[in-house]
Design an enzyme around this catalytic site. Sequence first.
Site, PDB file in Angstrom:
ATOM      1  N   SER A  12       2.188   2.480   0.810  1.00 14.58           N
ATOM      2  CA  SER A  12       3.346   2.861   0.004  1.00 14.58           C
ATOM      3  C   SER A  12       3.651   1.788  -1.046  1.00 14.58           C
ATOM      4  O   SER A  12       4.512   1.994  -1.886  1.00 14.58           O
ATOM      5  CB  SER A  12       4.563   3.021   0.912  1.00 14.58           C
ATOM      6  OG  SER A  12       4.837   1.785   1.546  1.00 14.58           O
ATOM      7  N   CYS A  74      -0.884   1.694   6.143  1.00 12.80           N
ATOM      8  CA  CYS A  74       0.557   1.934   6.225  1.00 12.80           C
ATOM      9  C   CYS A  74       0.837   2.586   7.567  1.00 12.80           C
ATOM     10  O   CYS A  74       0.298   3.662   7.861  1.00 12.80           O
ATOM     11  CB  CYS A  74       0.951   2.863   5.076  1.00 12.80           C
ATOM     12  SG  CYS A  74       2.656   3.406   5.101  1.00 12.80           S
ATOM     13  N   ASN A  75       1.649   1.943   8.396  1.00 12.22           N
ATOM     14  CA  ASN A  75       1.976   2.511   9.705  1.00 12.22           C
ATOM     15  C   ASN A  75       2.709   3.846   9.555  1.00 12.22           C
ATOM     16  O   ASN A  75       2.490   4.777  10.316  1.00 12.22           O
ATOM     17  CB  ASN A  75       2.893   1.564  10.486  1.00 12.22           C
ATOM     18  CG  ASN A  75       2.195   0.293  10.911  1.00 12.22           C
ATOM     19  OD1 ASN A  75       1.793   0.144  12.047  1.00 12.22           O
ATOM     20  ND2 ASN A  75       2.043  -0.642   9.993  1.00 12.22           N
ATOM     21  N   CYS A 183       4.772  -2.661  10.587  1.00 13.27           N
ATOM     22  CA  CYS A 183       4.760  -2.245   9.181  1.00 13.27           C
ATOM     23  C   CYS A 183       3.877  -3.232   8.442  1.00 13.27           C
ATOM     24  O   CYS A 183       3.999  -4.450   8.652  1.00 13.27           O
ATOM     25  CB  CYS A 183       6.184  -2.269   8.615  1.00 13.27           C
ATOM     26  SG  CYS A 183       6.276  -2.043   6.826  1.00 13.27           S
TER      27      CYS A 183
END
Length: 258
Positions: A12, A74-75, A183
């Site tokens: 993101s 990205c988790n 994260c």
Amino acid sequence: MDNNQPIGIFDSGIGGTSIWKEIHNLLPNEKTIYLADSKNAPYGQKSKREIIGLSIKNTDLLLEMGCKLIVVACNTATTNAIRELREKYEVPFIGIEPALKPAVANSKTQIIGILATQGTLNSELFNKTTEMFRNTKIVEQVGHGLVQLIENGNMNSPEMTRLLHSYLIPMIEADIDYLVLGCSHYPYLIPQIKNILPQHIQIIDSGRAVAKQTQRILKEQVGLSSTPSNEAVFYTNSNPKVLRGILENRYEVIEKDF
Ligand code: DGL
């Protein structure tokens, strides 16, 4: 798929560069293309549907660029969209999930803390994983505001220190002995987190494990590069200055609308 094609990585925003670094260190002969979808950050408060849509958009662009494997760095995107991505595309995907397993395996207090986005902590995938660790108390904390501060270049601000204190002190009081960073932006906060946590609390992130899994899947399914090149190209759709800063101006950062 040609094994000399690049590995595609998206997040993101700039946080997934923490994963990219591990991949680049472990696989220095592989070309990499990184997409920072900073324009749409944070993903953490978006709906599952929105996260799937953004993940498809990023994947389509990386495939257009000829990537042979995609790392979802990205988790939030992994826990909300990786199943849908694997159903839609034939290319292999590597995801990142909070490293609960090693924390649970090594914790003496059997109380561990996890700091992650709301999207990750609310996801079905994460909640299924926690069910496997019923005998461990997992203290969950949403890192509200942390990603925005990192994306805006305010990583070392007083506001960051204030937020980290407010999230970590209750975990210390709950007697955690492991803190899982769920994260990919958060590894950049480790120096500040260490200033707050007592020394006996270990910090775990998933970067190295993701790089190893990438290496394994390349060997087994795709093929390692046979013409070594360590070229790394970064694309961002917002705020290139912050991305250049986090990469210490050592790599090419291209601004692109996507
Ligand atoms: N870096 C991401 C993660 O690992 C997402 C953060 C966000 O966009 O909210 O979860």
